[in-house]
Design a protein around this motif. Structure first.
Motif, PDB file in Angstrom:
ATOM      1  N   ASN A   1      36.110  50.888  31.074  1.00 52.58           N
ATOM      2  CA  ASN A   1      35.019  50.185  31.742  1.00 52.58           C
ATOM      3  C   ASN A   1      35.590  48.848  32.174  1.00 52.58           C
ATOM      4  OD1 ASN A   1      32.780  48.388  32.187  1.00 52.58           O
ATOM      5  ND2 ASN A   1      31.458  49.832  31.121  1.00 52.58           N
ATOM      6  N   MET A   2      35.645  48.597  33.477  1.00 53.09           N
ATOM      7  CA  MET A   2      36.311  47.413  34.016  1.00 53.09           C
ATOM      8  C   MET A   2      35.356  46.607  34.880  1.00 53.09           C
ATOM      9  SD  MET A   2      39.648  47.297  36.562  1.00 53.09           S
ATOM     10  CE  MET A   2      40.788  47.711  35.256  1.00 53.09           C
ATOM     11  N   THR A   3      35.511  45.284  34.840  1.00 54.20           N
ATOM     12  CA  THR A   3      34.763  44.403  35.722  1.00 54.20           C
ATOM     13  C   THR A   3      35.729  43.580  36.555  1.00 54.20           C
ATOM     14  OG1 THR A   3      32.919  44.242  34.162  1.00 54.20           O
ATOM     15  CG2 THR A   3      33.063  42.552  35.867  1.00 54.20           C
ATOM     16  N   PHE A   4      35.565  43.625  37.876  1.00 52.81           N
ATOM     17  CA  PHE A   4      36.300  42.759  38.786  1.00 52.81           C
ATOM     18  C   PHE A   4      35.390  41.588  39.145  1.00 52.81           C
ATOM     19  CE2 PHE A   4      39.687  45.646  39.111  1.00 52.81           C
ATOM     20  CZ  PHE A   4      40.688  45.097  39.912  1.00 52.81           C
ATOM     21  N   HIS A   5      35.725  40.414  38.610  1.00 49.22           N
ATOM     22  CA  HIS A   5      34.905  39.229  38.821  1.00 49.22           C
ATOM     23  C   HIS A   5      35.196  38.612  40.189  1.00 49.22           C
ATOM     24  CE1 HIS A   5      33.808  39.447  34.574  1.00 49.22           C
ATOM     25  NE2 HIS A   5      35.090  39.726  34.332  1.00 49.22           N
ATOM     26  N   GLU A   6      34.398  37.634  40.579  1.00 52.27           N
ATOM     27  CA  GLU A   6      34.596  36.962  41.855  1.00 52.27           C
ATOM     28  C   GLU A   6      35.926  36.223  41.874  1.00 52.27           C
ATOM     29  OE1 GLU A   6      31.398  34.509  43.194  1.00 52.27           O
ATOM     30  OE2 GLU A   6      29.858  35.876  42.434  1.00 52.27           O
ATOM     31  N   SER A   7      36.518  36.134  43.065  1.00 53.11           N
ATOM     32  CA  SER A   7      37.773  35.403  43.257  1.00 53.11           C
ATOM     33  C   SER A   7      37.505  33.913  43.450  1.00 53.11           C
ATOM     34  CB  SER A   7      38.499  35.909  44.495  1.00 53.11           C
ATOM     35  OG  SER A   7      38.893  37.233  44.362  1.00 53.11           O
ATOM     36  N   THR A   8      38.507  33.113  43.097  1.00 52.46           N
ATOM     37  CA  THR A   8      38.596  31.736  43.570  1.00 52.46           C
ATOM     38  C   THR A   8      39.413  31.778  44.860  1.00 52.46           C
ATOM     39  OG1 THR A   8      38.500  30.824  41.343  1.00 52.46           O
ATOM     40  CG2 THR A   8      39.383  29.400  43.078  1.00 52.46           C
ATOM     41  N   ILE A   9      38.818  31.332  45.953  1.00 49.11           N
ATOM     42  CA  ILE A   9      39.440  31.464  47.273  1.00 49.11           C
ATOM     43  C   ILE A   9      39.766  30.080  47.831  1.00 49.11           C
ATOM     44  CG2 ILE A   9      39.176  32.391  49.612  1.00 49.11           C
ATOM     45  CD1 ILE A   9      37.101  34.339  48.478  1.00 49.11           C
ATOM     46  N   ARG A  10      41.015  29.919  48.262  1.00 49.51           N
ATOM     47  CA  ARG A  10      41.479  28.681  48.878  1.00 49.51           C
ATOM     48  C   ARG A  10      42.268  29.029  50.143  1.00 49.51           C
ATOM     49  NH1 ARG A  10      42.609  27.824  43.249  1.00 49.51           N
ATOM     50  NH2 ARG A  10      41.724  25.894  42.422  1.00 49.51           N
ATOM     51  N   PRO A  11      42.441  28.075  51.057  1.00 47.50           N
ATOM     52  CA  PRO A  11      43.363  28.308  52.172  1.00 47.50           C
ATOM     53  C   PRO A  11      44.795  28.413  51.656  1.00 47.50           C
ATOM     54  CG  PRO A  11      41.934  26.420  52.600  1.00 47.50           C
ATOM     55  CD  PRO A  11      41.767  26.763  51.166  1.00 47.50           C
ATOM     56  N   VAL A  12      45.598  29.285  52.268  1.00 42.03           N
ATOM     57  CA  VAL A  12      47.008  29.372  51.918  1.00 42.03           C
ATOM     58  C   VAL A  12      47.690  28.063  52.317  1.00 42.03           C
ATOM     59  CG1 VAL A  12      49.196  30.501  52.472  1.00 42.03           C
ATOM     60  CG2 VAL A  12      47.135  31.871  52.063  1.00 42.03           C
ATOM     61  N   ALA A  13      48.486  27.502  51.403  1.00 42.11           N
ATOM     62  CA  ALA A  13      49.194  26.245  51.679  1.00 42.11           C
ATOM     63  C   ALA A  13      50.204  26.464  52.788  1.00 42.11           C
ATOM     64  CB  ALA A  13      49.862  25.749  50.424  1.00 42.11           C
ATOM     65  N   LYS A  14      50.270  25.530  53.702  1.00 40.00           N
ATOM     66  CA  LYS A  14      51.241  25.622  54.810  1.00 40.00           C
ATOM     67  C   LYS A  14      52.631  25.226  54.344  1.00 40.00           C
ATOM     68  CE  LYS A  14      48.042  26.764  57.746  1.00 40.00           C
ATOM     69  NZ  LYS A  14      47.996  28.119  58.331  1.00 40.00           N
TER      70      LYS A  14
END
Length: 229
Positions: free
Chosen positions: A216-229
């Protein structure tokens, strides 16, 4: 002229709860296989950690927010992400569901693609999996596991082992699945891969295979950021 409207894709935002079974395999592989640019997001190329351990998983999801589906994935190692830490990252992954593809990319930046799976449990004492694109098989695996089940939970593991990161379309995703279930000692008895489609793990040394008989697995919400240039 007859036209067909493509089926609408299910919108299934995180978090997800999934049930299923599968196999987890650990390998030691040559650096050339792990760094194959065909299978690494451009913004992560050349940035893999020094370890030569890698992982392949076959998963049979019996229930998910987008219905049942199969999955084959490869993790070549750790990479640096925008939270200042290194995380394991899925570089190649195929699933049997377009709904899983679209939502996996939206929610976690996972670079899923659709493939066709043929899964046969208990075939001559083996669990046999083959995966194909356009009728051409690119992955074949024969697994076996022994009927000695032990309970497991990701709560027992360090965060660094269960936190993953992805780069996709200019965004950085960091997420931490949690799971509990039952595992068995297993073995990858035979495998064959088309190296133009999936990393050729015939070049690698198989170190460990675990059969997950039920999870039984839970995929939680991601922390999303812009990819560093």
């Amino acid at each position: 002229m007859n036209t067909q409207t493509p089926p609408a894709v299910i919108d299934a935002p995180a978090p997800w709860t999934l049930l299923g079974r599968g196999y987890i395999c650990m390998f030691r592989a040559p650096a050339a296989l792990l760094d194959d640019e065909r299978f690494v997001e451009p913004s992560l190329r050349g940035r893999r950690g020094a370890s030569r351990f890698c992982y392949m998983m076959f998963v049979d999801y019996s229930d998910s927010p987008v219905g049942p589906y199969h999955e084959l994935l490869f993790i070549p190692g750790t990479f640096p992400f925008e939270d200042g830490k290194r995380h394991l990252s899925i570089s190649r992954i195929f699933v049997s569901s377009l709904d899983s593809v679209v939502n996996g990319q939206r929610n976690w930046g996972i670079p899923k693609a659709v493939a066709q799976f043929d899964v046969r449990y208990g075939e001559n004492g083996l669990d046999c999996v083959s995966v194909s694109l356009d009728g051409k098989t690119f992955a074949e695996m024969d697994f076996v596991s022994w009927p000695i089940s032990l309970p497991f939970t990701t709560a027992m593991l360090p965060n660094s082992w269960i936190t993953l990161g992805q780069h996709l379309d200019g965004k950085s995703y960091v997420y931490q699945p949690s799971a509990k279930g039952w595992v068995r000692p297993g073995s990858l008895k035979r495998s064959k891969f088309d190296p133009t489609v999936f990393p050729d793990l015939a070049q690698a040394t198989s170190l460990l295979t675990v059969g997950v008989s039920k999870f039984n697995m839970t995929f939680h919400e991601s922390t999303i950021r812009p990819v560093a240039k």
